[in-house]
Design a protein around this motif. Sequence first.
Motif, PDB file in Angstrom:
ATOM      1  N   UNK A   1      10.318 -14.007   3.142  1.00 35.22           N
ATOM      2  CA  UNK A   1       9.790 -13.551   1.857  1.00 35.22           C
ATOM      3  C   UNK A   1       8.777 -14.546   1.310  1.00 35.22           C
ATOM      4  N   UNK A   2       9.081 -15.842   1.412  1.00 35.48           N
ATOM      5  CA  UNK A   2       8.149 -16.856   0.937  1.00 35.48           C
ATOM      6  C   UNK A   2       6.828 -16.820   1.679  1.00 35.48           C
ATOM      7  N   UNK A   3       6.879 -16.646   2.994  1.00 36.52           N
ATOM      8  CA  UNK A   3       5.649 -16.570   3.777  1.00 36.52           C
ATOM      9  C   UNK A   3       4.860 -15.312   3.442  1.00 36.52           C
ATOM     10  N   UNK A   4       5.562 -14.222   3.204  1.00 35.23           N
ATOM     11  CA  UNK A   4       4.883 -12.974   2.844  1.00 35.23           C
ATOM     12  C   UNK A   4       4.194 -13.095   1.485  1.00 35.23           C
ATOM     13  N   UNK A   5       4.865 -13.708   0.516  1.00 36.36           N
ATOM     14  CA  UNK A   5       4.247 -13.907  -0.796  1.00 36.36           C
ATOM     15  C   UNK A   5       3.099 -14.910  -0.725  1.00 36.36           C
ATOM     16  N   UNK A   6       3.193 -15.876   0.190  1.00 34.27           N
ATOM     17  CA  UNK A   6       2.079 -16.809   0.387  1.00 34.27           C
ATOM     18  C   UNK A   6       0.856 -16.068   0.911  1.00 34.27           C
ATOM     19  N   UNK A   7       1.082 -15.111   1.823  1.00 32.38           N
ATOM     20  CA  UNK A   7      -0.024 -14.295   2.313  1.00 32.38           C
ATOM     21  C   UNK A   7      -0.679 -13.524   1.173  1.00 32.38           C
ATOM     22  N   UNK A   8       0.135 -12.935   0.301  1.00 35.79           N
ATOM     23  CA  UNK A   8      -0.411 -12.212  -0.845  1.00 35.79           C
ATOM     24  C   UNK A   8      -1.196 -13.150  -1.759  1.00 35.79           C
ATOM     25  N   UNK A   9      -0.690 -14.345  -1.972  1.00 35.70           N
ATOM     26  CA  UNK A   9      -1.369 -15.311  -2.838  1.00 35.70           C
ATOM     27  C   UNK A   9      -2.732 -15.691  -2.273  1.00 35.70           C
TER      28      UNK A   9
ATOM     29  N   UNK B 274      -5.180 -12.820  -2.817  1.00 33.81           N
ATOM     30  CA  UNK B 274      -5.697 -12.738  -4.188  1.00 33.81           C
ATOM     31  C   UNK B 274      -6.713 -13.837  -4.464  1.00 33.81           C
ATOM     32  N   UNK B 275      -6.531 -14.998  -3.849  1.00 31.37           N
ATOM     33  CA  UNK B 275      -7.491 -16.081  -4.035  1.00 31.37           C
ATOM     34  C   UNK B 275      -8.845 -15.730  -3.426  1.00 31.37           C
ATOM     35  N   UNK B 276      -8.823 -15.117  -2.254  1.00 34.35           N
ATOM     36  CA  UNK B 276     -10.080 -14.739  -1.602  1.00 34.35           C
ATOM     37  C   UNK B 276     -10.808 -13.655  -2.406  1.00 34.35           C
ATOM     38  N   UNK B 277     -10.056 -12.689  -2.925  1.00 33.42           N
ATOM     39  CA  UNK B 277     -10.665 -11.580  -3.658  1.00 33.42           C
ATOM     40  C   UNK B 277     -10.998 -11.927  -5.104  1.00 33.42           C
ATOM     41  N   UNK B 278     -10.594 -13.082  -5.596  1.00 32.96           N
ATOM     42  CA  UNK B 278     -10.739 -13.422  -7.010  1.00 32.96           C
ATOM     43  C   UNK B 278     -12.192 -13.397  -7.503  1.00 32.96           C
ATOM     44  N   UNK B 279     -13.162 -14.025  -6.826  1.00 24.41           N
ATOM     45  CA  UNK B 279     -14.539 -13.971  -7.361  1.00 24.41           C
ATOM     46  C   UNK B 279     -15.115 -12.567  -7.392  1.00 24.41           C
ATOM     47  N   UNK B 280     -14.733 -11.722  -6.451  1.00 22.08           N
ATOM     48  CA  UNK B 280     -15.219 -10.340  -6.446  1.00 22.08           C
ATOM     49  C   UNK B 280     -14.533  -9.515  -7.535  1.00 22.08           C
ATOM     50  N   UNK B 281     -13.269  -9.840  -7.800  1.00 20.07           N
ATOM     51  CA  UNK B 281     -12.573  -9.185  -8.913  1.00 20.07           C
ATOM     52  C   UNK B 281     -13.239  -9.537 -10.232  1.00 20.07           C
ATOM     53  N   UNK B 282     -13.642 -10.799 -10.387  1.00 21.53           N
ATOM     54  CA  UNK B 282     -14.320 -11.222 -11.606  1.00 21.53           C
ATOM     55  C   UNK B 282     -15.650 -10.492 -11.782  1.00 21.53           C
ATOM     56  N   UNK B 283     -16.406 -10.348 -10.695  1.00 22.27           N
ATOM     57  CA  UNK B 283     -17.678  -9.625 -10.769  1.00 22.27           C
ATOM     58  C   UNK B 283     -17.461  -8.147 -11.080  1.00 22.27           C
ATOM     59  N   UNK B 284     -16.411  -7.555 -10.511  1.00 25.63           N
ATOM     60  CA  UNK B 284     -16.104  -6.158 -10.794  1.00 25.63           C
ATOM     61  C   UNK B 284     -15.698  -5.963 -12.252  1.00 25.63           C
ATOM     62  N   UNK B 285     -14.946  -6.911 -12.797  1.00 25.49           N
ATOM     63  CA  UNK B 285     -14.551  -6.845 -14.196  1.00 25.49           C
ATOM     64  C   UNK B 285     -15.764  -6.843 -15.109  1.00 25.49           C
TER      65      UNK B 285
ATOM     66  N   UNK C 229     -11.331  -3.078  -0.828  1.00 22.95           N
ATOM     67  CA  UNK C 229     -11.668  -3.312   0.568  1.00 22.95           C
ATOM     68  C   UNK C 229     -11.613  -4.778   0.943  1.00 22.95           C
ATOM     69  N   UNK C 230     -12.119  -5.648   0.066  1.00 28.23           N
ATOM     70  CA  UNK C 230     -12.052  -7.086   0.325  1.00 28.23           C
ATOM     71  C   UNK C 230     -10.607  -7.554   0.394  1.00 28.23           C
ATOM     72  N   UNK C 231      -9.775  -7.029  -0.490  1.00 25.68           N
ATOM     73  CA  UNK C 231      -8.368  -7.419  -0.495  1.00 25.68           C
ATOM     74  C   UNK C 231      -7.670  -7.013   0.794  1.00 25.68           C
ATOM     75  N   UNK C 232      -7.880  -5.779   1.222  1.00 24.93           N
ATOM     76  CA  UNK C 232      -7.265  -5.310   2.471  1.00 24.93           C
ATOM     77  C   UNK C 232      -7.786  -6.081   3.673  1.00 24.93           C
TER      78      UNK C 232
ATOM     79  N   UNK D 262       0.819  -1.211   0.000  1.00 22.00           N
ATOM     80  CA  UNK D 262       0.000   0.000   0.000  1.00 22.00           C
ATOM     81  C   UNK D 262       0.847   1.252   0.000  1.00 22.00           C
ATOM     82  N   UNK D 263       2.118   1.119   0.207  1.00 22.89           N
ATOM     83  CA  UNK D 263       3.000   2.276   0.301  1.00 22.89           C
ATOM     84  C   UNK D 263       3.917   2.089   1.477  1.00 22.89           C
ATOM     85  N   UNK D 264       4.894   2.914   1.603  1.00 26.44           N
ATOM     86  CA  UNK D 264       5.820   2.839   2.711  1.00 26.44           C
ATOM     87  C   UNK D 264       5.128   3.366   3.959  1.00 26.44           C
ATOM     88  N   UNK D 265       5.330   2.658   5.063  1.00 21.49           N
ATOM     89  CA  UNK D 265       4.677   3.051   6.294  1.00 21.49           C
ATOM     90  C   UNK D 265       5.709   3.270   7.370  1.00 21.49           C
TER      91      UNK D 265
END
Length: 421
Positions: free
Chosen positions: A202-210, A213-224, A174-177, A12-15
């Motif tokens: 780093x691997x654990x952090x990228x797993x969190x991001x993955x 994205x999986x949770x937000x995927x159906x809402x991203x599809x609906x938004x598209x 919002x769903x992603x955050x 989201x930016x540097x904090x």
Amino acid sequence: MHPRRPDGFDGLGYRGGARDEQGFGGAFPARSFSSASDLSHWVTTPPDIPGSRNLHWGEKSPPYGVPGPSTPLEGPAEEPFPGGGGGGGGGVPGQSTEQLNRFAGFGIGLASLFTENVLAHPCIVLRRQCQVNYHARHYHLTPFTVINVMYSFNKTQGPRALWKGMGSTFIVQGVTLGAEGIISEFTPLPREISHKWNPKQIGEHLLLKSLTYMVAMPFYSASLIETVQSEIIRDNTGILECVKEGIGRVIGLGVPHSKRLLPLLSLIFPTVLHGVLHYIISSVIQKFVLLILKRKTYSSRLAESTSPVQSMLDAYFPELIANFAASLCSDVILYPLETVLHRLHIQGTRTIIDNTDLGYEVLPINTQYEGMRDCINTIRQEEGVLGFYKGFGAVIIQYTLHAAVLQITRIIYSTLLQNSV
């Protein structure tokens, strides 16, 4: 230079991290504020608006306008930080300058967010419509043809044709955050990477991001779907229609789809791949650009060639410039993958889009891709390599507009500072 603010990036930016509280609550000794470390001690970054740095409420600027009895005042006569209002003068000008400095960062960051999420939305709408339109003969690789199509859509369908689906994009954010915060709260996966990082972290952090994205995927599809659906046959849906469609996509209810609809399991890999690559590229470029800007600012301060106004501008704009460069580079590099991703998400949803060749009429989406590999091969064979870049002219307009807003904001802020200093 070793700033007190950590350089961790969380997407989201540097904090700003934990601040050193020594010296707060008592009398402030007179000291020099000509170094960057002293300057960074008094500024911080609110978490949700990158680039805005404000003094905390209740804090006071150090009274370095009047030297103490034991320590002489050091540094040049100019003030690199507008908190004192001049040497030993009245407090009203200093307070007004401090008030301006307090809210300037918030205003600058808010202008950047407004440009990214609101002002640039018509470019995002047309960009996505061009990406999913496999019928199109005109690829709209330049901004000139894109402007012409935008004008045609606005003339035939009204302004809503270019602003559709904007509410759903905020819902996806919002769903992603929210998903990222909940997952990191109940799992050991780190939300930020510390300075002493290791491959496991780093691997654990990228797993969190993955997982996010999986949770937000159906809402991203609906938004598209909401952003590319033609306004001619579009119903007046509510702002929560994206949530309803996303949940219906998961449990198999809602609007009936065709047999060509790809299951969500087959969309996980391209969605996560695009999201993780976008995050990595933007993070690396943002850190690199910010490091260059910090070194440039530090060198100018050592040469004592920086004016007070320029010093205050350097406190706000480096992060905004770094965010701008990171978003631009990641969007350009991953544009072909984004085209493939959007075509896979839109397939089988019975979506009707606008004809981007004529600027009027509508077209159905009747693709029959079997997966990500088949989609890539089909686009390359039937539309050529440039088929992956359909609508790229909208990206040029989007970031040109963003750069113009940043420059205008910088000019306005510089003028206000010059009048107040």
